[in-house]
Design a protein around this motif. Structure first.
Motif, PDB file in Angstrom:
ATOM      1  N   VAL A   1      41.072  31.616  36.398  1.00 56.78           N
ATOM      2  CA  VAL A   1      41.306  32.774  36.935  1.00 56.78           C
ATOM      3  C   VAL A   1      41.175  34.308  36.739  1.00 56.78           C
ATOM      4  O   VAL A   1      40.602  35.141  37.354  1.00 56.78           O
ATOM      5  N   ARG A   2      41.761  34.359  35.274  1.00 55.74           N
ATOM      6  CA  ARG A   2      42.169  35.288  34.770  1.00 55.74           C
ATOM      7  C   ARG A   2      40.472  36.148  34.531  1.00 55.74           C
ATOM      8  O   ARG A   2      40.058  37.309  34.361  1.00 55.74           O
ATOM      9  N   ARG A   3      39.644  35.179  33.732  1.00 53.19           N
ATOM     10  CA  ARG A   3      38.345  35.683  33.005  1.00 53.19           C
ATOM     11  C   ARG A   3      37.417  35.718  34.584  1.00 53.19           C
ATOM     12  O   ARG A   3      36.566  36.092  34.190  1.00 53.19           O
ATOM     13  N   SER A   4      37.383  35.019  35.015  1.00 51.02           N
ATOM     14  CA  SER A   4      36.872  35.182  36.776  1.00 51.02           C
ATOM     15  C   SER A   4      36.466  37.012  36.765  1.00 51.02           C
ATOM     16  O   SER A   4      36.860  37.784  37.014  1.00 51.02           O
ATOM     17  N   GLY A   5      34.855  37.490  37.446  1.00 54.92           N
ATOM     18  CA  GLY A   5      34.560  38.705  38.046  1.00 54.92           C
ATOM     19  C   GLY A   5      35.753  38.873  39.511  1.00 54.92           C
ATOM     20  O   GLY A   5      35.887  37.594  40.062  1.00 54.92           O
ATOM     21  N   ALA A   6      35.826  39.906  40.182  1.00 54.00           N
ATOM     22  CA  ALA A   6      36.070  41.084  41.057  1.00 54.00           C
ATOM     23  C   ALA A   6      35.253  39.963  42.086  1.00 54.00           C
ATOM     24  O   ALA A   6      35.977  40.027  43.061  1.00 54.00           O
ATOM     25  N   ASP A   7      34.373  39.438  41.968  1.00 52.42           N
ATOM     26  CA  ASP A   7      33.794  39.031  43.379  1.00 52.42           C
ATOM     27  C   ASP A   7      34.002  37.843  43.211  1.00 52.42           C
ATOM     28  O   ASP A   7      33.313  37.134  44.982  1.00 52.42           O
ATOM     29  N   THR A   8      34.990  36.746  42.918  1.00 52.79           N
ATOM     30  CA  THR A   8      34.717  35.709  43.004  1.00 52.79           C
ATOM     31  C   THR A   8      35.633  35.307  44.472  1.00 52.79           C
ATOM     32  O   THR A   8      37.109  36.012  44.646  1.00 52.79           O
ATOM     33  N   PRO A   9      35.461  34.400  44.632  1.00 57.99           N
ATOM     34  CA  PRO A   9      36.540  33.789  45.652  1.00 57.99           C
ATOM     35  C   PRO A   9      38.247  33.654  44.642  1.00 57.99           C
ATOM     36  O   PRO A   9      39.448  34.113  45.537  1.00 57.99           O
ATOM     37  N   MET A  10      38.757  33.391  43.629  1.00 58.69           N
ATOM     38  CA  MET A  10      39.079  32.841  43.700  1.00 58.69           C
ATOM     39  C   MET A  10      40.230  34.250  42.281  1.00 58.69           C
ATOM     40  O   MET A  10      41.341  34.376  42.533  1.00 58.69           O
ATOM     41  N   ARG A  11      39.671  35.216  42.663  1.00 57.84           N
ATOM     42  CA  ARG A  11      40.116  36.632  42.087  1.00 57.84           C
ATOM     43  C   ARG A  11      40.405  37.701  43.927  1.00 57.84           C
ATOM     44  O   ARG A  11      41.311  38.031  43.819  1.00 57.84           O
ATOM     45  N   ARG A  12      39.363  37.280  44.611  1.00 55.22           N
ATOM     46  CA  ARG A  12      39.769  37.691  45.144  1.00 55.22           C
ATOM     47  C   ARG A  12      41.489  36.978  46.577  1.00 55.22           C
ATOM     48  O   ARG A  12      42.307  37.498  46.905  1.00 55.22           O
ATOM     49  N   LEU A  13      41.351  36.139  46.097  1.00 52.60           N
ATOM     50  CA  LEU A  13      42.782  34.869  46.253  1.00 52.60           C
ATOM     51  C   LEU A  13      43.588  36.235  45.781  1.00 52.60           C
ATOM     52  O   LEU A  13      44.776  36.023  46.216  1.00 52.60           O
ATOM     53  N   LYS A  14      43.666  35.671  44.520  1.00 54.84           N
ATOM     54  CA  LYS A  14      44.437  36.257  43.663  1.00 54.84           C
ATOM     55  C   LYS A  14      45.815  37.823  43.984  1.00 54.84           C
ATOM     56  O   LYS A  14      46.791  38.107  43.671  1.00 54.84           O
ATOM     57  N   ASP A  15      44.320  38.543  43.855  1.00 50.26           N
ATOM     58  CA  ASP A  15      44.451  40.600  44.346  1.00 50.26           C
ATOM     59  C   ASP A  15      45.224  39.829  45.604  1.00 50.26           C
ATOM     60  O   ASP A  15      46.071  41.247  45.862  1.00 50.26           O
ATOM     61  N   ARG A  16      44.286  38.874  46.979  1.00 44.80           N
ATOM     62  CA  ARG A  16      45.651  39.512  48.883  1.00 44.80           C
ATOM     63  C   ARG A  16      46.995  38.742  47.791  1.00 44.80           C
ATOM     64  O   ARG A  16      47.936  39.650  48.935  1.00 44.80           O
ATOM     65  N   ILE A  17      47.929  37.967  47.197  1.00 49.23           N
ATOM     66  CA  ILE A  17      48.284  37.154  47.116  1.00 49.23           C
ATOM     67  C   ILE A  17      49.515  38.893  46.678  1.00 49.23           C
ATOM     68  O   ILE A  17      50.409  38.915  46.606  1.00 49.23           O
ATOM     69  N   VAL A  18      49.081  39.414  45.370  1.00 45.16           N
ATOM     70  CA  VAL A  18      49.513  40.971  44.609  1.00 45.16           C
ATOM     71  C   VAL A  18      49.680  41.825  45.350  1.00 45.16           C
ATOM     72  O   VAL A  18      50.842  42.302  45.371  1.00 45.16           O
ATOM     73  N   ASP A  19      48.748  41.649  46.468  1.00 42.59           N
ATOM     74  CA  ASP A  19      48.807  43.083  47.410  1.00 42.59           C
ATOM     75  C   ASP A  19      50.138  42.984  48.609  1.00 42.59           C
ATOM     76  O   ASP A  19      50.581  43.142  48.531  1.00 42.59           O
ATOM     77  N   CYS A  20      50.200  41.567  48.949  1.00 40.61           N
ATOM     78  CA  CYS A  20      51.584  40.947  49.622  1.00 40.61           C
ATOM     79  C   CYS A  20      52.667  41.005  49.139  1.00 40.61           C
ATOM     80  O   CYS A  20      53.411  41.819  49.666  1.00 40.61           O
ATOM     81  N   ARG A  21      52.586  40.745  47.660  1.00 41.41           N
ATOM     82  CA  ARG A  21      54.210  40.050  47.057  1.00 41.41           C
ATOM     83  C   ARG A  21      54.060  40.966  46.280  1.00 41.41           C
ATOM     84  O   ARG A  21      55.979  41.038  45.885  1.00 41.41           O
ATOM     85  N   GLY A  22      53.592  41.785  45.905  1.00 40.74           N
ATOM     86  CA  GLY A  22      53.644  43.287  44.864  1.00 40.74           C
ATOM     87  C   GLY A  22      53.673  43.078  43.438  1.00 40.74           C
ATOM     88  O   GLY A  22      52.767  41.274  43.188  1.00 40.74           O
ATOM     89  N   THR A  23      53.377  42.969  42.394  1.00 42.25           N
ATOM     90  CA  THR A  23      53.224  43.290  40.603  1.00 42.25           C
ATOM     91  C   THR A  23      54.277  41.779  40.190  1.00 42.25           C
ATOM     92  O   THR A  23      53.246  41.444  39.359  1.00 42.25           O
TER      93      THR A  23
END
Length: 136
Positions: free
Chosen positions: A69-91
């Motif tokens: 997950v950490r090494r996946s690109g910005a356009d992958t579903p896993m990275r989008r999920l990770k970014d969405r959670i960080v946006d909702c819950r904070g850094t």
């Protein structure tokens, strides 16, 4: 399994070696639980206490999923999920987000090993979903 974005030949080999026979697990939830990627849950009567991940099972499998997950690109579903959670819950929830995305990744790996096809890689067509719901 390499059709899942974020998994290359090395991660695929590690995942297959650590999981072994996927038929031993009743489903992807059991595999994620065995890998230690599910949250701890203690319940008594009506009180439920949820805690951090259990970390039971294979640490190498858990680490490989989080690293993928950490090494996946910005356009992958896993990275989008990770970014969405960080946006909702904070850094402060970065590790929680990585773990949630790793659990989703391991679920897809389980489906790939069981069925030979990876589920949820394409988004469903909303027009088709509406027609199927109306027909039922």
């Amino acid at each position: 399994m390499q059709t899942i974005l974020g998994i290359g030949p090395v991660f695929a080999a590690v995942l297959i070696a650590e999981i072994g026979d996927v038929a031993c697990f009743a489903g992807p939830g059991r595999l994620c639980s065995w890998a230690g990627l599910t949250p701890r849950r203690r319940a008594s009567d009506t009180k439920v206490h949820r805690g951090p991940i259990t970390k039971q099972g294979s640490p190498l499998l858990r680490r490989a999923c989080v690293e993928a997950v950490r090494r996946s690109g910005a356009d992958t579903p896993m990275r989008r999920l990770k970014d969405r959670i960080v946006d909702c819950r904070g850094t402060t929830a970065r590790n929680v987000a990585k773990t949630a995305a790793a659990r989703r990744l391991l679920t897809r790996v389980c489906y790939a090993l069981c069925d030979g096809a990876v589920r949820c890689l394409t988004k469903p067509d909303p027009a088709r979903a509406g027609r199927n719901a109306a027909d039922a």
